[in-house]
Every structure is written in structure tokens, then in C-alpha cells.
Design an enzyme around this catalytic site. Structure first.
Site, short mmCIF file in Angstrom:
data_model
loop_
_atom_site.label_atom_id
_atom_site.label_comp_id
_atom_site.label_asym_id
_atom_site.label_seq_id
_atom_site.Cartn_x
_atom_site.Cartn_y
_atom_site.Cartn_z
N GLY A 76 -36.05 -20.25 23.35
CA GLY A 76 -36.25 -18.95 23.98
C GLY A 76 -37.31 -19.01 25.07
O GLY A 76 -37.17 -18.39 26.12
N ASN A 155 -41.32 -8.46 19.04
CA ASN A 155 -41.45 -9.36 17.90
C ASN A 155 -42.45 -8.86 16.85
O ASN A 155 -42.30 -9.12 15.68
CB ASN A 155 -41.87 -10.76 18.38
N GLN A 183 -35.66 -11.61 19.66
CA GLN A 183 -35.74 -10.94 18.36
C GLN A 183 -34.54 -10.06 18.08
O GLN A 183 -34.37 -9.60 16.94
CB GLN A 183 -37.02 -10.09 18.29
N HIS A 205 -33.80 -20.35 16.85
CA HIS A 205 -34.46 -20.38 15.54
C HIS A 205 -34.82 -18.99 15.02
O HIS A 205 -35.39 -18.87 13.94
CB HIS A 205 -35.67 -21.31 15.55
N CYS A 328 -55.99 -15.45 15.21
CA CYS A 328 -57.30 -16.06 15.06
C CYS A 328 -57.41 -17.19 16.08
O CYS A 328 -56.65 -18.14 16.02
CB CYS A 328 -57.43 -16.62 13.66
#
Lengths: 388, 411
Positions: A76, A155, A183, A205, A328
């Protein structure tokens, strides 16, 4: 097979999906034999070419386009890069519009093009549900606008954008519209004709094909300069020996989507809503992000007030697989750009997790995951209270 | 009918050991390596291990100098477009006239974008002239991109030496090599003999990994912009969720190639040499393209004067033998290959070239079969050729006189 042994309850289908066993079965013959190069003229090459053509036609049927409008890519991200850079290069630059909630594979590309001085960029905001306002997009159009790129479904929160309306209004003004449908394909009906878009990206995927394959729909007649040059593969639009194995996987996955989507959408919605009601029962003040109705049937982005999403997910560790609503980076927690754009309070964003169900999710898993999450949330609150 | 596959420079079969290594990542270990939960640490660790293995096999380079891509074509595009974008103060590029289209056409695109590109010529054996190369170096040379071995003829270029000369002339010159045909087949030591190379491209499907995975060695400090943006993957140098299964497969395939190299290479070369010797002995007016140059041990490119390669391939295919004319990537086109044109292969032979390329899975019996069949295919086709006097079973005199005239240069 999917959740056997020590595997977690997998509620992260928006991150990646398992390869459907039927897809794996379709790929197997090409893993162990039929290894010809589709460009070779001998028997093995011709066999490979036929399999490639078949796979491409399966992708095309799923999207409702002609096979020669499908360019196979490595994923993608490549499809997005190729669409945006390809249109900009073909037009020699100009003005581009995107939304503030695009995937990094779109945002980073348009920002880089702006940095390189090749385009002028307008980023349109979204409302509290993560939706762009079509009037605002149209109002941002300029005489030199060459491309609008707005994702079909987000997403993180699952909000579905009004792409069909945008496409119609862009076309009236002769502006190309690209949509990142990574998505959406496999979760909601995606027909390029009905959407009226010019370019559309697919990621294998996310729809039960393996990682490493994707596709770009390019409406016939739309000029796109290739991103990857070389020999004349993909009708000169994407060089590199075709990954037959991956193409076969994507084709098989698309054929399954085409056959089963109608029932699947309803089933996913049921599971997702069940998950939401279980959580709501145990978490006062629970807030669901994303549009109440115009949302992917499988996606539940929820703020669990009082919980710390990262710590919660860490503790759930090997029991429930889900994603935080923040990333993070080098020990600094960064609120997602999507939640920020929606105006979600930072504190609420930091308590947000994304749960996404999929083809192999069962009602039992949903109930089990809800129970585990609620127990951890309760534990967090007790802990927080103790610290005070 | 069993297939005799002698087209391993086009693509190779996936080794069963590689299939075994990949299977878990196509089934149970499907997690996104970027996810934070425990289950995703399997795929993430597998990528890390694969990167380490490949780094070691390239001559103990640093793992973070190995970048995974979808194929060698993407690696080549990344290396060339990326260095050009990151070094805008220099505008000159040196490459060769016989590169794979994934470099050749990228270099042509650079010309269209206003850069100056020198395409170094080759002699009739396919060799570069080092003096040409040295003369081409300029103060504003940005990049040298020269393939390690030619895909069509197997002719090897002295890229290590060229890289050394380039760097000694000007350390600011970036040196790239498309080593798609050599990685796995030949030892590559990027810390030793090849230490002057900055960028090296290769692909899995030429070494018994699947199609759809490639890699780019990028020496630390090399100024190169990413081709694909959109994620933190590959340290921000290549966006996109990693193709875990194929990455693991690539590493396993490279391990196998390295383990088998000492036994395989002499055996494969002996088969190739025997094939070459026997065909030359049995077929008149046959020339070996690249003869006289150092060549890959698995590649035999022969030019059969007075007939067409496509006809030969068709006949071979009807006997189950897979070979190719020139490169697979340009097959289907009736234009003679730019490689053979650059080598000035005579007009009467340039259309009659056939490439046999062997692998670990090739056998003596397969070679015997080609030796048995190929001469009669050539003889039969020549009987139908307008250049051939069937009654006398020799070329017509006017065809003989054309044998020495080189093909028209590539336009």
C-alpha cells in the site's frame, strides 16, 4: 490455527491480517513450483504469465475495473507513493490537497514534495468525527490543483470519508482524485466506478493476503509517471520482475472478498458493537472516536478514561493484541495526528486504544478480550488510587 | 515431459529449504513487526536476524547498512534517484552501455532531467576499457553505477577496481553496483575487496528466494534519499510494512548459496564449460558472446549466425528446455538487445543469440540433452534461412560477407 497456543486474542486487524488459509493454499503451488519469470517466453514463463494475468483479473473484479487498470506493487505504501509522485511528475507540479488524517505513506510524500518545491500543499482539517467537509475541500481547489488525495477509511478511527461526493465534485473541475483504500477494501464495498475516483491504493496485508504486495488502480487515460523505472513490466508503469507468488496471494484474497463481503460486513459490525457494549458496561465515560455511522464495521477506537493506553496494552501483553491511540517514539509519547486533528483532548487520546476485529474473530474472543481489558482498567484505577 | 530449466539468470526456483523457513511467517507468525505486543516480537526478531545474516554474508558489514526492498529494480532506483536527489551540487553520472534496464533506463531518465550521463562502451568481448572510465571521471561526477556481472553474457566488470579508482580520484564520488547476477554466486566482501563500494543492489529471485524481495547495501554515511516514504521502517529509509516471510527467505537463500558455493561453483562451471565446448565443436558459425572476458561460471550466451533466437527458443521449448534470448525483461521485443548491440555482435548473429544459465539444480544429464538437441535445431532452422544455401549446407556467399559487418549502433 489463528489463536492457538500462547497467541493473543488478536484484535489488531487494522495493523495487519493473518494470511487466509485459502490464500496460502492458492499460493503454495507457486512457492514450490511454477517459478518461471512471467517475462520469459518459454513454457515456465508462459505459465507464470497466465497465473499473473489471472491474479490481476481477480483484483480487477474485486475493484470493479479492467485488469489493465491494475498496477501491482510491493504494498500500500508503494501504491500511495507511486500515485502521488506519479501524478505530480506527469503534471509537472502544481497544487495538491490532502486531509490532516492521512496515513504517513500519503502525508510524508506530500510533505516531501512540498519541501522539494515541487508542489504547493493544502491540508484540510476534519470534524470531531474525523471527516473532511466536502465544501471545504472544494473551496480549497485552485486553478492549478492537480491532485486531491483523501483516504477512503481511516486506519485509526475507521471514519469513512465522503469520497464519492468529492470525486464527483473534483471531476467537474477536472481535478484528479486519489484515495488510499488500504483499510477499506475487504471491510466495505469498494467499487471504483461507483466511487468515481481516478486512483486507488490497495494493501494486500490488510485483506488476508501476505505482506509485500499491493495494487494501484489507475483509471484508463490517467497519466502517471512511474516511480520505479526499468524494463517494461506492468505496461511500463512499474518495473521489476513481478512477484508471482504475491500476486497470486493478492488475487485469491480479492476473490474471497468479492464473494464474501456482503455477509462479512454485517458479522464484523455485530462483533464490533458487542465489544463496545461489553466495554461500555464496565467503563463509565467511555468515548468512541470516529463517525457514529460512517465508520468501518470492524474498528473500535475507544478512550478508556483513567487508563494509560500504553501501560494497559503492555500489561495485556501476550493476551490481547491491540494498538494504542498514540505512538511511542524514543520514550516520548506522542498523541496520534488523527486524534489531534479531531480535537481529542490529549488526556483522552493517551487513554485510547484501537480494537479492530476481522475475519477470524469470534464472539467468544470479543467477550474474553473485553473481560481482560476491563480487569486491567479496574486494576489501573485501583493502582492509581493507591498511589494517590 | 520434464522441464530442463536453464534460464536461471532470468529467475530461479525457490529452494525447498527457503520455503520451509518462510512458511511460519505466511501462516501463524503474521503479526505486524511494528506492533508493540509480545507476539509481534517474533516477526521483528526474525527480520533482525535476517538482516544480521545478510550483513555477515556481504563481508561483515553493519546490519543497519542492509536495506530491504521489493526487488533489485527498486534497489537500483533507490540507489540512483536517491543519491541524485541528495547531492544536487553534482550533475554527472557514469554508467555502462550494457546495464540492465533497471539502471540503463533510470540513467536515461536522469538525462531527461538535465543531468549528464556517460554510458561507457564495451568491446566485442563485452569488456570495459579502464582508460575510458578514468577519462570519464569529472570534478562534478556524482555517481558511478556499473553492474558487477552482465545478465545476458555473464561478463564480469572490475567494479572493485573501478570503485577504488573513483574514490582515490575523489572521495565524494558515490559508487553503486547492480550485483543482481553475482550475489550468492560469487563471494562479495564489502569490508575487503569491495570496500570502496557505497551501494550494492541485489535480488532474491536470482538466488533461490522468491520474486518480490530485494536488498540494497547502503554504506553508512552515504547521502541517499528514500524512494518510498511513509513509515519508520528500515530506519525511515524505506516506508511500508516489512515483507517478513520473504525477508527471512532471502537470508536463508543467501546462507544456502554461501554454504554450497565451494562445491557448486566448480561443478556448475564444469557443466557450462562442457556445454560451451560441445556446442562450439558441433555447430559451425557459432560464436560465444563474451568469450575472452572474465565471465560468470553459470552463463553461456551463444550467437548462432543466420537464424533467429526466437525460433531456436521455440524449438527448445517444445523439447522442454527453458532458455532465453538476451534478458527476460526485454523478451517479446524483436529489437536485438542493447547489450549485444553494444558488443557489436555481427548483424548475422545478433538475432540468433541464446542464453543458457545454470544453477545448483542443473544436472549433467540436462546438459547432455541440450548438447544432443541443440545442434539439430540450429541445422533445421538454417535450412529455412534465407542466408543459408540448403543444397550446399553452408551460408550463401553474400551472407558470409555480412558476417563481419557489425550491427548498427543502438539508436
Amino acid at each position: 490455527m489463528i489463536t492457538a497456543g500462547g497467541d493473543p486474542i488478536y484484535l489488531d486487524y487494522n495493523a495487519t491480517t493473518p494470511v487466509d488459509p485459502r490464500v496460502a493454499d492458492a499460493m503454495l503451488p507457486y512457492l514450490t513450483g511454477c517459478y518461471g519469470n512471467p517475462s520469459s517466453s518459454h513454457r515456465l514463463g508462459r505459465q507464470a504469465r497466465q497465473a499473473l494475468d489471472h491474479a490481476r483479473s481477480q483484483v480487477a473484479s474485486c475493484l470493479g475495473c479492467d485488469p489493465d487498470e491494475v498496477v501491482l506493487t510491493s504494498g500500500g505504501s508503494e501504491a500511495n507513493n507511486a500515485a502521488i509522485r506519479g501524478v505530480v511528475a506527469a503534471r509537472g507540479g502544481g497544487h495538491v490537497i490532502c486531509s490532516a488524517v492521512e496515513h504517513p505513506a500519503v502525508l510524508e510524500v506530500v510533505l516531501a514534495l512540498e519541501c522539494e518545491g515541487r508542489i504547493e500543499l493544502s491540508i484540510v482539517g476534519v470534524d470531531q468525527w474525523g471527516r473532511v467537509d466536502p465544501d471545504e475541500v472544494v473551496g480549497s481547489l485552485r486553478p492549478d490543483t492537480v491532485l486531491v488525495t483523501i483516504m477512503l477509511a481511516n486506519n485509526e478511527v475507521g471514519t469513512v470519508q465522503p469520497v464519492a461526493e468529492l470525486a464527483a465534485r473534483c471531476r467537474e473541475r477536472g481535478v484528479l482524485l486519489h484515495t488510499d483504500a488500504a483499510q477499506a477494501v475487504g471491510k466495505i464495498p469498494v467499487a471504483v466506478g461507483r466511487l468515481g475516483i481516478d486512483l486507488l491504493s490497495v494493501a494486500g496485508h490488510k485483506l488476508y493476503a501476505p505482506k509485500g504486495v499491493g495494487a494501484l488502480y489507475v483509471r484508463r487515460g490517467v497519466a502517471v509517471e512511474p516511480l520505479i523505472r526499468g524494463a517494461g513490466h506492468e505496461r511500463g508503469r512499474r518495473a521489476g520482475t513481478e512477484s508471482l507468488l504475491m500476486a497470486v496471494g493478492l488475487g485469491a484474497a480479492c476473490a474471497i472478498v468479492r464473494a464474501e463481503l456482503a455477509d462479512e460486513t454485517e458479522r464484523l459490525t455485530g462483533l464490533r458493537d458487542r465489544l463496545e457494549s461489553r466495554l461500555r458496561a464496565g467503563v463509565p465515560g467511555l468515548a468512541v472516536h470516529g463517525h457514529p455511522t460512517e465508520r468501518l464495521p470492524n474498528t473500535l477506537s475507544v478512550a478508556l478514561p483513567g487508563a494509560h493506553a500504553h501501560r494497559l496494552l503492555e500489561r495485556l501483553g501476550d493476551r490481547v493484541a491491540a494498538s494504542p491511540g498514540s505512538a511511542c517514539h524514543a520514550d516520548k509519547v506522542q498523541v496520534s495526528h488523527v486524534l489531534s486533528a479531531m480535537g481529542v483532548e490529549p488526556a483522552l487520546a493517551l487513554s485510547t486504544i484501537r480494537l479492530s476485529v476481522g475475519r477470524f474473530t469470534t464472539g467468544g474472543e470479543v467477550d474474553g478480550a473485553a473481560e481482560l481489558i476491563l480487569a486491567e482498567v479496574a486494576g489501573t484505577r485501583a493502582g492509581a488510587g493507591f498511589q494517590r | 515431459m520434464d522441464v530442463i530449466y536453464l534460464d536461471n539468470n532470468a529467475t530461479t526456483r525457490v529452494a525447498p529449504e527457503v520455503v520451509d523457513t518462510m512458511m511460519p511467517f505466511l501462516t501463524s507468525d503474521y503479526f505486524n513487526p511494528s506492533s508493540m505486543y509480545d507476539a509481534a516480537s517474533g516477526p521483528a526478531a526474525a527480520i533482525k536476524q535476517a538482516r544480521r545474516t545478510i550483513a555477515r554474508l556481504l563481508g561483515k558489514v553493519r546490519p543497519d547498512e542492509v536495506l530491504f526492498t521489493s526487488c533489485a529494480t527498486e534497489s537500483n532506483n533507490t540507489a540512483i534517484f536517491g543519491t541524485v536527489a541528495a547531492n544536487s551540487e553534482r550533475r554527472h553520472v557514469i554508467t555502462s552501455a550494457v546495464e540492465h534496464p533497471a539502471v540503463y533506463n533510470v540513467a536515461k531518465e536522469l538525462e531527461r532531467r538535465g543531468l549528464e550521463v556517460d554510458f561507457l562502451p564495451v568491446d566485442r568481448s563485452g569488456r570495459l576499457d579502464m582508460a575510458d572510465f578514468v577519462r570519464a571521471l569529472r570534478p562534478d561526477t556524482l555517481l558511478v553505477s556499473v553492474m558487477h556481472a552482465n545478465n545476458e553474457t555473464g561478463v564480469l566488470f572490475p567494479v572493485e577496481e573501478m570503485a577504488r579508482i573513483a574514490k582515490e580520484t575523489d572521495p565524494g564520488i558515490i559508487v553503486h553496483s547492480d550485483a543482481t547476477q553475482t550475489v550468492g554466486k560469487l563471494p562479495i566482501d564489502l569490508s575487503g575487496t569491495s570496500r570502496h563500494l557505497d551501494l550494492l543492489s541485489f535480488s532474491g529471485h536470482k538466488l533461490h528466494a522468491p520474486k518480490g524481495i530485494g536488498a540494497l547495501f547502503m554504506r553508512r554515511g552515504t547521502r541517499c534519499r528514500p524512494l518510498l516514504l511513509g513509515g519508520h521502517q528500515e530506519d525511515g529509509r524505506r516506508g511500508g510494512t516489512e515483507n517478513v516471510a520473504f525477508i527471512v527467505g532471502l537470508a536463508r537463500a543467501m546462507e544456502l548459496m554461501a554454504e554450497r558455493r565451494d562445491a557448486d561453483e566448480p561443478r556448475i562451471q564444469a557443466m557450462r564449460d562442457r556445454l560451451e565446448r560441445e556446442l562450439v565443436a558441433r555447430i559451425p558459425f557459432l560464436q560465444v558472446n563474451g568469450a575472452g572476458a572474465p565471465r560468470l561460471g553459470n552463463t553461456l550466451n551463444v550467437a548462432c549466425h543466420f537464424i533467429e533466437g526466437e525460433g531456436i527458443l521455440y524449438q527448445l521449448s517444445s523439447h522442454g528446455i527453458c532458455a532465453s534470448s538476451g534478458s527476460a525483461c526485454t523478451s517479446g521485443s524483436l529489437e536485438p538487445s542493447h547489450v549485444l548491440r553494444a558488443m557489436k555482435i555481427p548483424f548475422t548473429a545478433i538475432h540468433g543469440s541464446v542464453r543458457f544459465s545454470l544453477s545448483h539444480y542443473s544436472t549433467d544429464a540436462e546438459v547432455d540433452r541440450v548438447i544432443e538437441i541443440f545442434p539439430s535445431i540450429v541445422a533445421n532452422l538454417r535450412r529455412l534461412s534465407p542466408y543459408w544455401d540448403a543444397a550446399a549446407n553452408r551460408p550463401r556467399p553474400e551472407a558470409m560477407s555480412m558476417m563481419d559487418s557489425a550491427a548498427a549502433p543502438h539508436s
